[in-house]
Design a protein around this motif. Sequence first.
Motif, PDB file in Angstrom:
ATOM      1  N   SER A  25      14.445 -20.250  -3.451  1.00 48.37           N
ATOM      2  CA  SER A  25      14.266 -18.957  -2.802  1.00 48.37           C
ATOM      3  C   SER A  25      14.752 -19.019  -1.357  1.00 48.37           C
ATOM      4  CB  SER A  25      12.783 -18.580  -2.830  1.00 48.37           C
ATOM      5  OG  SER A  25      12.554 -17.449  -2.054  1.00 48.37           O
ATOM      6  N   ALA A  27      13.242 -17.623   0.963  1.00 48.39           N
ATOM      7  CA  ALA A  27      12.027 -17.637   1.782  1.00 48.39           C
ATOM      8  C   ALA A  27      11.439 -19.038   1.936  1.00 48.39           C
ATOM      9  CB  ALA A  27      10.986 -16.707   1.174  1.00 48.39           C
ATOM     10  N   ALA A  41       6.889 -14.174  -2.424  1.00 51.25           N
ATOM     11  CA  ALA A  41       8.300 -14.554  -2.499  1.00 51.25           C
ATOM     12  C   ALA A  41       8.540 -15.520  -3.656  1.00 51.25           C
ATOM     13  CB  ALA A  41       8.738 -15.179  -1.183  1.00 51.25           C
TER      14      ALA A  41
END
Length: 84
Positions: A25, A27, A41
């Motif tokens: 990800s 994030a 996330a």
Amino acid sequence: MLKEIEHDGFPACYRAPEEKKVCYSDALQVTETGASIQLQALLNHTTERLLYSRLDEIDKFTCDDLTLISKWGCDGASGQSEYK
């Protein structure tokens, strides 16, 4: 054996790093002492990857609203790696 049936079962070496980046990800925050990510996330990214892996079957259905049902922790395995 794969070459006999004209199937290239392994991706090219240059594609491996590109595909690996997609698995993480945006994030994700990594430091020298650890890594962290917001739960929402992580769930969003997991859902996207699951849907991406099943695109061939999802295309058969028309659906505007999906729900991810998941479980987090409490599986009883948290203390298995501790040694005396």
